[in-house]
Design a protein around this motif. Structure first.
Motif, PDB file in Angstrom:
ATOM      1  N   ASP A   1     -38.127   1.755  25.102  1.00  0.00           N
ATOM      2  CA  ASP A   1     -37.184   2.841  24.187  1.00  0.00           C
ATOM      3  C   ASP A   1     -35.518   2.494  24.042  1.00  0.00           C
ATOM      4  O   ASP A   1     -34.520   2.321  25.337  1.00  0.00           O
ATOM      5  CB  ASP A   1     -36.952   4.399  24.967  1.00  0.00           C
ATOM      6  N   LEU A   2     -34.478   2.202  23.346  1.00  0.00           N
ATOM      7  CA  LEU A   2     -33.380   1.375  22.992  1.00  0.00           C
ATOM      8  C   LEU A   2     -32.637   2.320  23.468  1.00  0.00           C
ATOM      9  O   LEU A   2     -31.579   1.818  24.243  1.00  0.00           O
ATOM     10  CB  LEU A   2     -32.531   1.688  21.528  1.00  0.00           C
ATOM     11  N   ARG A   3     -32.779   3.788  23.610  1.00  0.00           N
ATOM     12  CA  ARG A   3     -31.555   4.747  24.123  1.00  0.00           C
ATOM     13  C   ARG A   3     -31.250   4.770  25.666  1.00  0.00           C
ATOM     14  O   ARG A   3     -30.427   4.612  26.220  1.00  0.00           O
ATOM     15  CB  ARG A   3     -32.098   6.090  24.120  1.00  0.00           C
ATOM     16  N   LEU A   4     -32.420   4.646  26.075  1.00  0.00           N
ATOM     17  CA  LEU A   4     -33.072   4.240  27.770  1.00  0.00           C
ATOM     18  C   LEU A   4     -31.704   3.005  28.099  1.00  0.00           C
ATOM     19  O   LEU A   4     -31.377   2.585  29.321  1.00  0.00           O
ATOM     20  CB  LEU A   4     -34.454   3.715  28.434  1.00  0.00           C
ATOM     21  N   LEU A   5     -32.393   1.893  27.706  1.00  0.00           N
ATOM     22  CA  LEU A   5     -31.200   0.267  27.951  1.00  0.00           C
ATOM     23  C   LEU A   5     -29.768   0.772  27.187  1.00  0.00           C
ATOM     24  O   LEU A   5     -29.350   0.649  28.546  1.00  0.00           O
ATOM     25  CB  LEU A   5     -32.179  -0.526  26.433  1.00  0.00           C
ATOM     26  N   ILE A   6     -29.352   1.023  27.185  1.00  0.00           N
ATOM     27  CA  ILE A   6     -28.387   1.525  26.885  1.00  0.00           C
ATOM     28  C   ILE A   6     -27.591   2.150  27.510  1.00  0.00           C
ATOM     29  O   ILE A   6     -26.303   2.200  28.250  1.00  0.00           O
ATOM     30  CB  ILE A   6     -27.588   1.937  25.227  1.00  0.00           C
ATOM     31  N   ASP A   7     -28.310   3.235  27.869  1.00  0.00           N
ATOM     32  CA  ASP A   7     -27.648   4.292  29.246  1.00  0.00           C
ATOM     33  C   ASP A   7     -27.846   3.561  30.407  1.00  0.00           C
ATOM     34  O   ASP A   7     -27.461   4.154  31.384  1.00  0.00           O
ATOM     35  CB  ASP A   7     -28.788   6.127  28.802  1.00  0.00           C
ATOM     36  N   THR A   8     -28.612   2.663  30.524  1.00  0.00           N
ATOM     37  CA  THR A   8     -28.916   2.166  32.422  1.00  0.00           C
ATOM     38  C   THR A   8     -28.053   0.788  32.067  1.00  0.00           C
ATOM     39  O   THR A   8     -28.727  -0.243  32.705  1.00  0.00           O
ATOM     40  CB  THR A   8     -30.123   2.126  32.257  1.00  0.00           C
ATOM     41  N   ALA A   9     -27.205  -0.159  30.925  1.00  0.00           N
ATOM     42  CA  ALA A   9     -27.245  -1.088  31.055  1.00  0.00           C
ATOM     43  C   ALA A   9     -25.844  -1.045  32.123  1.00  0.00           C
ATOM     44  O   ALA A   9     -25.329  -0.045  31.963  1.00  0.00           O
ATOM     45  CB  ALA A   9     -26.002  -0.908  29.159  1.00  0.00           C
ATOM     46  N   ASN A  10     -25.840  -2.594  32.417  1.00  0.00           N
ATOM     47  CA  ASN A  10     -25.000  -2.758  33.331  1.00  0.00           C
ATOM     48  C   ASN A  10     -23.295  -2.645  32.655  1.00  0.00           C
ATOM     49  O   ASN A  10     -22.574  -3.928  33.448  1.00  0.00           O
ATOM     50  CB  ASN A  10     -25.022  -4.163  34.711  1.00  0.00           C
ATOM     51  N   ALA A  11     -23.591  -2.622  31.733  1.00  0.00           N
ATOM     52  CA  ALA A  11     -22.057  -2.857  30.669  1.00  0.00           C
ATOM     53  C   ALA A  11     -21.683  -1.661  29.980  1.00  0.00           C
ATOM     54  O   ALA A  11     -22.503  -0.952  29.570  1.00  0.00           O
ATOM     55  CB  ALA A  11     -22.325  -3.610  29.575  1.00  0.00           C
ATOM     56  N   PRO A  12     -20.513  -1.319  30.686  1.00  0.00           N
ATOM     57  CA  PRO A  12     -20.122   0.037  29.295  1.00  0.00           C
ATOM     58  C   PRO A  12     -19.877  -0.030  28.060  1.00  0.00           C
ATOM     59  O   PRO A  12     -19.686  -1.182  27.016  1.00  0.00           O
ATOM     60  CB  PRO A  12     -18.215   0.008  29.573  1.00  0.00           C
ATOM     61  N   ILE A  13     -20.821   0.999  27.702  1.00  0.00           N
ATOM     62  CA  ILE A  13     -21.515   0.807  26.107  1.00  0.00           C
ATOM     63  C   ILE A  13     -20.633   2.502  25.918  1.00  0.00           C
ATOM     64  O   ILE A  13     -21.397   4.099  26.499  1.00  0.00           O
ATOM     65  CB  ILE A  13     -22.748   0.940  25.786  1.00  0.00           C
ATOM     66  N   PHE A  14     -19.906   2.564  24.116  1.00  0.00           N
ATOM     67  CA  PHE A  14     -20.117   3.981  24.184  1.00  0.00           C
ATOM     68  C   PHE A  14     -19.751   4.131  21.886  1.00  0.00           C
ATOM     69  O   PHE A  14     -20.267   2.937  22.185  1.00  0.00           O
ATOM     70  CB  PHE A  14     -18.341   4.343  23.918  1.00  0.00           C
ATOM     71  N   GLY A  15     -20.306   4.792  21.803  1.00  0.00           N
ATOM     72  CA  GLY A  15     -20.342   4.953  20.426  1.00  0.00           C
ATOM     73  C   GLY A  15     -19.557   6.403  19.807  1.00  0.00           C
ATOM     74  O   GLY A  15     -19.349   7.444  20.592  1.00  0.00           O
ATOM     75  N   ILE A  16     -19.332   6.068  18.590  1.00  0.00           N
ATOM     76  CA  ILE A  16     -18.266   6.975  18.077  1.00  0.00           C
ATOM     77  C   ILE A  16     -19.156   7.482  16.718  1.00  0.00           C
ATOM     78  O   ILE A  16     -19.602   6.138  16.294  1.00  0.00           O
ATOM     79  CB  ILE A  16     -16.930   6.678  18.156  1.00  0.00           C
ATOM     80  N   ASN A  17     -18.872   8.080  16.534  1.00  0.00           N
ATOM     81  CA  ASN A  17     -19.288   8.532  14.638  1.00  0.00           C
ATOM     82  C   ASN A  17     -17.803   8.360  13.764  1.00  0.00           C
ATOM     83  O   ASN A  17     -16.910   7.879  14.167  1.00  0.00           O
ATOM     84  CB  ASN A  17     -19.593  10.100  14.484  1.00  0.00           C
ATOM     85  N   ALA A  18     -18.016   8.494  12.380  1.00  0.00           N
ATOM     86  CA  ALA A  18     -16.897   8.064  11.129  1.00  0.00           C
ATOM     87  C   ALA A  18     -15.857   8.565  11.382  1.00  0.00           C
ATOM     88  O   ALA A  18     -14.852   8.261  11.174  1.00  0.00           O
ATOM     89  CB  ALA A  18     -17.988   7.897  10.133  1.00  0.00           C
ATOM     90  N   GLU A  19     -16.156   9.907  12.299  1.00  0.00           N
ATOM     91  CA  GLU A  19     -14.833  10.735  12.267  1.00  0.00           C
ATOM     92  C   GLU A  19     -14.457   9.890  13.649  1.00  0.00           C
ATOM     93  O   GLU A  19     -13.429  10.618  13.917  1.00  0.00           O
ATOM     94  CB  GLU A  19     -14.952  12.185  12.448  1.00  0.00           C
ATOM     95  N   GLY A  20     -14.855   9.315  14.643  1.00  0.00           N
ATOM     96  CA  GLY A  20     -14.058   8.384  15.601  1.00  0.00           C
ATOM     97  C   GLY A  20     -14.705   9.456  16.866  1.00  0.00           C
ATOM     98  O   GLY A  20     -13.412   9.501  18.317  1.00  0.00           O
ATOM     99  N   ARG A  21     -14.957  11.098  16.912  1.00  0.00           N
ATOM    100  CA  ARG A  21     -15.653  11.839  18.039  1.00  0.00           C
ATOM    101  C   ARG A  21     -16.973  10.213  18.718  1.00  0.00           C
ATOM    102  O   ARG A  21     -17.762  10.236  18.316  1.00  0.00           O
ATOM    103  CB  ARG A  21     -16.016  12.513  17.545  1.00  0.00           C
TER     104      ARG A  21
END
Length: 126
Positions: A1-21
């Motif tokens: 699952d991609l969400r699990l990969l992102i959450d447990t990655a050993n790198a900081p990962i963030f996402g924002i929507n089109a409004e910058g939130r």
């Protein structure tokens, strides 16, 4: 699952929507900043977590990504929950939905705080 990969990655990962939130904040981002995903979710990334002197340039990098222009190896200073500053070397990539519509930005980074502190100390004693 991609969400699990992102959450447990050993790198900081963030996402924002089109409004910058903030709409994604993995465990490594939480560990580096001290802010949990629940604390940052829905907040404006730049206004809330970027120091004044870098807000304009960081907003420009994110706006560029929202218009399809990726930025690689951009140094982003973030505030921690305790008011300290951490440095993240960031790649900002456009996020699109299944129809190809731009819906936000994904940032994948590397915490370079310790590297920058070591370089500053070496420069100071040299």
């Amino acid at each position: 699952d991609l969400r699990l990969l992102i959450d447990t990655a050993n790198a900081p990962i963030f996402g924002i929507n089109a409004e910058g939130r903030v709409n994604e904040w993995n465990r490594k981002m939480a560990a580096i900043t001290g802010f949990s995903k629940d604390e940052v979710f829905g907040k404006d990334l730049v206004d809330e977590y970027i120091s004044d002197e870098f807000r304009e340039s960081v907003r420009q990098v994110l706006d560029d990504a929202l218009h399809g222009q990726q930025t690689d190896n951009y140094q982003v200073p973030l505030f921690t929950k305790h008011g300290d500053r951490v440095e993240v070397l960031l790649n900002a990539t456009t996020r699109v939905d299944a129809a190809g519509t731009i819906v936000g930005v994904v940032g994948v980074g590397q915490d370079i705080t310790a590297i920058n502190q070591s370089q500053a100390e070496l420069t100071r004693v040299a």
